[in-house]
Design a protein around this motif. Structure first.
Motif, PDB file in Angstrom:
ATOM      1  N   LEU B 264       0.542  -1.160   0.096  1.00 28.32           N
ATOM      2  CA  LEU B 264       0.411  -0.353   0.152  1.00 28.32           C
ATOM      3  C   LEU B 264       0.739   1.257  -0.378  1.00 28.32           C
ATOM      4  CD1 LEU B 264      -3.176  -0.861   2.502  1.00 28.32           C
ATOM      5  CD2 LEU B 264      -2.755  -1.102   0.346  1.00 28.32           C
ATOM      6  N   PHE B 265       1.638   1.226   0.495  1.00 29.45           N
ATOM      7  CA  PHE B 265       2.482   2.586   0.575  1.00 29.45           C
ATOM      8  C   PHE B 265       3.853   2.766   0.560  1.00 29.45           C
ATOM      9  CE2 PHE B 265      -0.029   1.648   4.120  1.00 29.45           C
ATOM     10  CZ  PHE B 265      -0.881   3.686   4.108  1.00 29.45           C
ATOM     11  N   LEU B 266       4.890   1.291   0.170  1.00 27.22           N
ATOM     12  CA  LEU B 266       5.635   1.501  -0.517  1.00 27.22           C
ATOM     13  C   LEU B 266       6.231   1.002  -1.844  1.00 27.22           C
ATOM     14  CD1 LEU B 266       7.717   0.057   2.085  1.00 27.22           C
ATOM     15  CD2 LEU B 266       7.537   2.210   1.956  1.00 27.22           C
ATOM     16  N   GLY B 267       4.559   0.855  -2.430  1.00 25.77           N
ATOM     17  CA  GLY B 267       5.030   0.835  -3.776  1.00 25.77           C
ATOM     18  C   GLY B 267       5.188  -0.545  -4.359  1.00 25.77           C
ATOM     19  N   GLY B 268       4.751  -1.670  -3.543  1.00 30.11           N
ATOM     20  CA  GLY B 268       4.718  -3.069  -3.514  1.00 30.11           C
ATOM     21  C   GLY B 268       5.735  -3.173  -4.520  1.00 30.11           C
ATOM     22  N   TRP B 269       6.062  -4.358  -5.545  1.00 31.91           N
ATOM     23  CA  TRP B 269       7.263  -4.660  -6.316  1.00 31.91           C
ATOM     24  C   TRP B 269       6.954  -3.508  -8.153  1.00 31.91           C
ATOM     25  CZ3 TRP B 269       2.371  -6.422  -6.297  1.00 31.91           C
ATOM     26  CH2 TRP B 269       1.555  -6.188  -7.459  1.00 31.91           C
ATOM     27  N   ALA B 270       7.326  -1.973  -6.719  1.00 33.73           N
ATOM     28  CA  ALA B 270       7.240  -0.910  -8.328  1.00 33.73           C
ATOM     29  C   ALA B 270       8.577  -0.933  -8.555  1.00 33.73           C
ATOM     30  CB  ALA B 270       8.019   0.159  -6.617  1.00 33.73           C
ATOM     31  N   PRO B 271       9.977  -0.945  -9.255  1.00 40.78           N
ATOM     32  CA  PRO B 271      10.995  -0.709  -9.997  1.00 40.78           C
ATOM     33  C   PRO B 271      10.682  -2.120 -11.252  1.00 40.78           C
ATOM     34  CG  PRO B 271      12.040  -0.814  -8.486  1.00 40.78           C
ATOM     35  CD  PRO B 271      11.110  -1.364  -8.000  1.00 40.78           C
ATOM     36  N   PHE B 272      10.413  -3.245 -10.845  1.00 42.42           N
ATOM     37  CA  PHE B 272      10.008  -4.263 -11.500  1.00 42.42           C
ATOM     38  C   PHE B 272       8.461  -5.142 -11.654  1.00 42.42           C
ATOM     39  CE2 PHE B 272      13.842  -4.775  -8.320  1.00 42.42           C
ATOM     40  CZ  PHE B 272      14.566  -4.630  -9.433  1.00 42.42           C
ATOM     41  N   THR B 273       8.905  -5.254 -12.829  1.00 41.38           N
ATOM     42  CA  THR B 273       7.325  -5.746 -13.372  1.00 41.38           C
ATOM     43  C   THR B 273       6.979  -7.892 -13.600  1.00 41.38           C
ATOM     44  OG1 THR B 273       8.034  -5.195 -15.997  1.00 41.38           O
ATOM     45  CG2 THR B 273       6.441  -3.960 -14.499  1.00 41.38           C
ATOM     46  N   THR B 274       8.810  -8.113 -13.530  1.00 38.07           N
ATOM     47  CA  THR B 274       8.599  -9.507 -13.798  1.00 38.07           C
ATOM     48  C   THR B 274       8.504 -10.339 -13.092  1.00 38.07           C
ATOM     49  OG1 THR B 274      10.687  -9.354 -13.441  1.00 38.07           O
ATOM     50  CG2 THR B 274      10.362  -9.507 -15.725  1.00 38.07           C
ATOM     51  N   PRO B 275       7.750 -11.190 -12.272  1.00 39.60           N
ATOM     52  CA  PRO B 275       7.347 -12.196 -11.262  1.00 39.60           C
ATOM     53  C   PRO B 275       8.465 -12.152  -9.971  1.00 39.60           C
ATOM     54  CG  PRO B 275       6.165 -13.336 -13.247  1.00 39.60           C
ATOM     55  CD  PRO B 275       7.208 -12.016 -13.860  1.00 39.60           C
ATOM     56  N   LEU B 276       9.519 -13.029 -10.059  1.00 35.62           N
ATOM     57  CA  LEU B 276      10.519 -13.221  -9.745  1.00 35.62           C
ATOM     58  C   LEU B 276      11.057 -11.844  -9.373  1.00 35.62           C
ATOM     59  CD1 LEU B 276      12.393 -15.110  -8.789  1.00 35.62           C
ATOM     60  CD2 LEU B 276      14.200 -14.764  -9.909  1.00 35.62           C
ATOM     61  N   LEU B 277      11.991 -10.939  -9.941  1.00 36.63           N
ATOM     62  CA  LEU B 277      11.907  -9.453  -9.674  1.00 36.63           C
ATOM     63  C   LEU B 277      11.557  -9.053  -8.758  1.00 36.63           C
ATOM     64  CD1 LEU B 277      14.617  -8.551 -12.555  1.00 36.63           C
ATOM     65  CD2 LEU B 277      14.825  -9.805 -10.042  1.00 36.63           C
ATOM     66  N   GLY B 278       9.752  -8.752  -8.880  1.00 39.91           N
ATOM     67  CA  GLY B 278       8.812  -8.443  -8.460  1.00 39.91           C
ATOM     68  C   GLY B 278       8.564  -9.140  -6.299  1.00 39.91           C
ATOM     69  N   ALA B 279       8.810 -10.146  -7.336  1.00 40.79           N
ATOM     70  CA  ALA B 279       8.372 -11.074  -5.650  1.00 40.79           C
ATOM     71  C   ALA B 279       9.871 -10.828  -4.917  1.00 40.79           C
ATOM     72  CB  ALA B 279       8.383 -12.484  -5.913  1.00 40.79           C
ATOM     73  N   ILE B 280      10.812  -9.951  -5.276  1.00 34.93           N
ATOM     74  CA  ILE B 280      12.277 -10.234  -4.595  1.00 34.93           C
ATOM     75  C   ILE B 280      12.230  -8.815  -4.036  1.00 34.93           C
ATOM     76  CG2 ILE B 280      14.458 -10.052  -4.041  1.00 34.93           C
ATOM     77  CD1 ILE B 280      14.825 -12.115  -6.364  1.00 34.93           C
ATOM     78  N   SER B 281      11.144  -8.075  -5.059  1.00 35.58           N
ATOM     79  CA  SER B 281      11.269  -6.544  -4.425  1.00 35.58           C
ATOM     80  C   SER B 281      10.605  -6.654  -3.108  1.00 35.58           C
ATOM     81  CB  SER B 281      11.091  -5.924  -5.529  1.00 35.58           C
ATOM     82  OG  SER B 281      10.293  -4.523  -5.188  1.00 35.58           O
ATOM     83  N   VAL B 282       9.289  -7.246  -3.383  1.00 39.33           N
ATOM     84  CA  VAL B 282       7.957  -7.566  -2.084  1.00 39.33           C
ATOM     85  C   VAL B 282       8.608  -7.550  -0.715  1.00 39.33           C
ATOM     86  CG1 VAL B 282       6.160  -7.709  -1.328  1.00 39.33           C
ATOM     87  CG2 VAL B 282       6.773  -6.945  -3.602  1.00 39.33           C
ATOM     88  N   TYR B 283       9.461  -9.125  -1.287  1.00 41.89           N
ATOM     89  CA  TYR B 283      10.081  -9.107   0.168  1.00 41.89           C
ATOM     90  C   TYR B 283      11.248  -8.705   0.672  1.00 41.89           C
ATOM     91  CZ  TYR B 283      12.060 -13.023   3.457  1.00 41.89           C
ATOM     92  OH  TYR B 283      12.307 -13.962   3.861  1.00 41.89           O
ATOM     93  N   VAL B 284      12.025  -8.221   0.065  1.00 43.43           N
ATOM     94  CA  VAL B 284      12.859  -7.174   0.343  1.00 43.43           C
ATOM     95  C   VAL B 284      12.387  -6.143   0.996  1.00 43.43           C
ATOM     96  CG1 VAL B 284      15.252  -5.678   0.190  1.00 43.43           C
ATOM     97  CG2 VAL B 284      15.054  -8.155  -0.993  1.00 43.43           C
ATOM     98  N   LYS B 285      11.465  -5.241   0.678  1.00 42.28           N
ATOM     99  CA  LYS B 285      10.768  -4.234   0.903  1.00 42.28           C
ATOM    100  C   LYS B 285      10.205  -4.704   2.978  1.00 42.28           C
ATOM    101  CE  LYS B 285      10.137  -1.475  -2.732  1.00 42.28           C
ATOM    102  NZ  LYS B 285       8.911  -1.122  -3.842  1.00 42.28           N
ATOM    103  N   SER B 286       9.647  -6.282   2.492  1.00 42.28           N
ATOM    104  CA  SER B 286       8.751  -5.701   3.641  1.00 42.28           C
ATOM    105  C   SER B 286      10.037  -6.768   4.816  1.00 42.28           C
ATOM    106  CB  SER B 286       7.980  -7.129   3.413  1.00 42.28           C
ATOM    107  OG  SER B 286       7.822  -7.759   2.547  1.00 42.28           O
ATOM    108  N   LEU B 287      10.711  -7.009   4.149  1.00 43.25           N
ATOM    109  CA  LEU B 287      12.161  -7.505   4.984  1.00 43.25           C
ATOM    110  C   LEU B 287      12.556  -5.951   6.064  1.00 43.25           C
ATOM    111  CD1 LEU B 287      12.973 -10.169   6.009  1.00 43.25           C
ATOM    112  CD2 LEU B 287      14.520  -9.620   4.319  1.00 43.25           C
ATOM    113  N   ILE B 288      12.718  -5.062   5.200  1.00 42.71           N
ATOM    114  CA  ILE B 288      12.722  -3.956   5.734  1.00 42.71           C
ATOM    115  C   ILE B 288      11.980  -3.029   7.220  1.00 42.71           C
ATOM    116  CG2 ILE B 288      13.461  -1.070   4.977  1.00 42.71           C
ATOM    117  CD1 ILE B 288      14.815  -2.715   2.967  1.00 42.71           C
ATOM    118  N   VAL B 289      10.593  -3.483   6.860  1.00 42.21           N
ATOM    119  CA  VAL B 289      10.236  -2.787   7.170  1.00 42.21           C
ATOM    120  C   VAL B 289       9.633  -4.244   8.673  1.00 42.21           C
ATOM    121  CG1 VAL B 289       7.618  -2.885   8.087  1.00 42.21           C
ATOM    122  CG2 VAL B 289       8.307  -2.094   5.808  1.00 42.21           C
ATOM    123  N   LEU B 290       9.740  -4.803   8.689  1.00 41.79           N
ATOM    124  CA  LEU B 290      10.158  -5.908  10.303  1.00 41.79           C
ATOM    125  C   LEU B 290      10.876  -5.337  10.568  1.00 41.79           C
ATOM    126  CD1 LEU B 290       8.954  -9.304   8.309  1.00 41.79           C
ATOM    127  CD2 LEU B 290       7.410  -8.780   9.372  1.00 41.79           C
TER     128      LEU B 290
END
Lengths: 173, 335
Positions: B264-290
């Motif tokens: 909702l706030f960090l743009g999800g998979w923002a810079p990427f559109t492919t599934p793998l990179l997008g998933a990594i992006s979401v995971y890393v961002k949420s890990l930073i929040v955690l």
């Protein structure tokens, strides 16, 4: 508004803090400390260097003992008792390591230096009963402990008080 | 994901329904994250206090296997159910709570195209499923028949109400801002305009984050399991595997909510559109929040119950309406 015992308003003598900036400052302080190194002495791997006449476990040499029982008389916590050993005419000291306060008076008074202090201070016994030695056992465990201590390869360090880090450990040879 | 379905000769929806809740962002990723997170929490708290933290379980990995050792211990431990408990509820409590909390991963997207199923109301579904768990936690507190557990359950009831109203307001303002109740559309709108939610509505982000800390018992709002006051809150009487589950509850919730925060706030998979990179992006961002939310443990002390309630109802609740108003105005950007 809450009143203190003087009747004045409580907020008057409290420093005003900006709520947002104070929180940011607290978090920044936390992050700053996150980068500091821990000042734990990693004890079993690393050990402080003991001084030369450190008073640890009392070691006993059966062959030097003349059975005068002066050690048992001087021992303040009565950790040393005299035992009769089968096949020996004289009485010999036995040692209760659980009672010992490591004062070293017995080693001072011993006329033949049969008793001596050792730097061993961290020997672990699993049961209280196993800390009570009769003369022969004491002789055997003393030999064993001294040999083990000579073989021990721990990093020796000296603790220094440092204004930056708190405590610093300098390795010594 | 579509290619994988073709290789395996199964329909795409079935593969999605299997992979999303069980692998990523579901249980497997969750297990790894929780193990890492608890270790990181202990390590960070230790570092701030100039200690070493967990170490001797695996000195070369800096004690990273400590949690696995703990888990093994819990798995082998006897589960003690004492006489005065409400047996059925006592045993079912942690299991039900954990089940409820693993349901949101069916609908939370973990990347572009990685979700169990897509719904126009996914935000509402996630919110509803996450708010089921306090009920079972209160029941656990009651079933334990222990005064600490009882007080813990009461605190959970009080705090849940105040935390969830804040969370609902934050989510509502986000929904008004993006004009949608779907996570995927929200992320696509952020990517399309290039403005992430944190910038366009920071108040809602703050509210969401604070409510997240409250609902998952993170410091400074770890009032439900106040260790120094009421041993372990509603989870006092548990042992063995059930205790491990009760410990996991808060981390599961935190993980789900931080993925939601990322979307909702960090743009999800923002810079990427492919599934793998997008998933990594979401995971890393949420890990930073955690990591940030568990890092707060070493900075703050525990808030008193009445202070926390006052803070949430008197300060954050009005702020929620401001966030909602802001969201309505900002909607122009995303329209």
């Amino acid at each position: 508004m809450a009143q203190d015992s003087n009747g004045g308003k409580r907020d008057d003598h409290r420093p005003r803090v900006n709520p947002i900036l104070a929180h940011l400052e607290a978090i920044a302080t936390g992050i700053k400390w996150l980068t500091r190194k821990p000042m734990t002495l990693m004890y079993p791997d690393m050990e402080e260097k003991r001084p030369e006449y450190f008073r640890g476990f009392i070691i006993f040499n059966y062959d030097k003992c003349i059975g005068c029982s002066l050690c048992a008389q001087i021992c303040p916590p009565r950790a040393i008792h005299m035992y009769r050993v089968p096949g020996d005419k004289r009485i010999r000291p036995g040692y209760d390591a659980g009672r010992c306060i490591h004062c070293g008076l017995c080693t001072d008074i011993c006329p033949t230096d049969a008793l001596d202090v050792s730097p061993v201070h961290d020997e672990v016994f699993e049961q209280i009963e196993s800390m009570d030695f009769d003369p022969v056992e004491w002789h055997i465990i003393s030999k064993k402990l001294v040999e083990e201590h000579a073989k021990r390869k721990r990093k020796l360090v000296i603790t220094r008080v440092d204004e930056e880090v708190g405590l610093r450990y300098e390795p010594v040879e | 994901m579509v290619e994988l379905a073709k290789i395996l000769h199964v329909p795409v929806w079935a593969l999605r329904g299997f992979l999303a809740p069980l692998v990523y962002p579901g249980l497997v990723a969750l297990l790894g994250t929780v193990l890492f997170l608890i270790w990181a929490e202990r390590k960070m708290a230790a570092r701030v206090q100039q200690r070493v933290g967990p170490y001797y379980v695996s000195p070369k990995l800096r004690g990273a296997l400590q949690l696995i050792a703990d888990g093994t211990r819990f798995a082998l431990q006897e589960i003690i159910v004492h006489v005065e408990t409400d047996r059925l509820m006592f045993i079912l409590g942690p299991i039900l709570t954990f089940t409820f909390l693993s349901l949101p991963f069916t609908v939370l997207p973990g990347g572009p195209g990685i979700y169990g199923f897509r719904s126009d109301f996914s935000m509402v579904i996630v919110y509803a499923l996450l708010t089921l768990s306090p009920i079972t936690v209160i029941l656990m507190g009651w079933a334990s028949s222990n005064k600490f557990a009882m007080i813990g359950g009461g605190r959970e009831a009080l705090l849940t109400v105040s935390g969830e109203i804040t969370l609902a307001l934050a989510m509502l303002s986000v929904a008004a801002m993006y004009g949608t109740l779907d996570f995927v559309t929200a992320v696509e709108k952020q990517m399309h305009t290039g403005i992430i939610g944190l910038v366009s509505n920071p108040i809602a982000a703050l509210l969401f984050f604070l409510a997240m800390l409250l609902l998952t018992d993170r410091v400074p709002f770890d009032i439900v399991l106040g260790e120094q006051e009421i041993v372990q809150g509603p989870y006092t009487e548990y042992s063995g595997v059930l205790y491990a589950l009760t410990m996991a509850i808060d981390y599961v919730k935190l993980y789900a909510l931080s993925i939601a925060f990322t979307l909702l706030f960090l743009g999800g998979w923002a810079p990427f559109t492919t599934p793998l990179l997008g998933a990594i992006s979401v995971y890393v961002k949420s890990l930073i929040v955690l990591l940030f939310s568990v890092f707060l443990r070493s900075v703050y002390g525990r808030m008193r119950l009445d202070h926390a309630m006052n803070f949430f109802w008197a300060k954050l609740f009005p702020l929620g309406f401001i966030a909602l108003a802001l969201g309505v105005f900002v909607h122009v950007i995303y329209a």
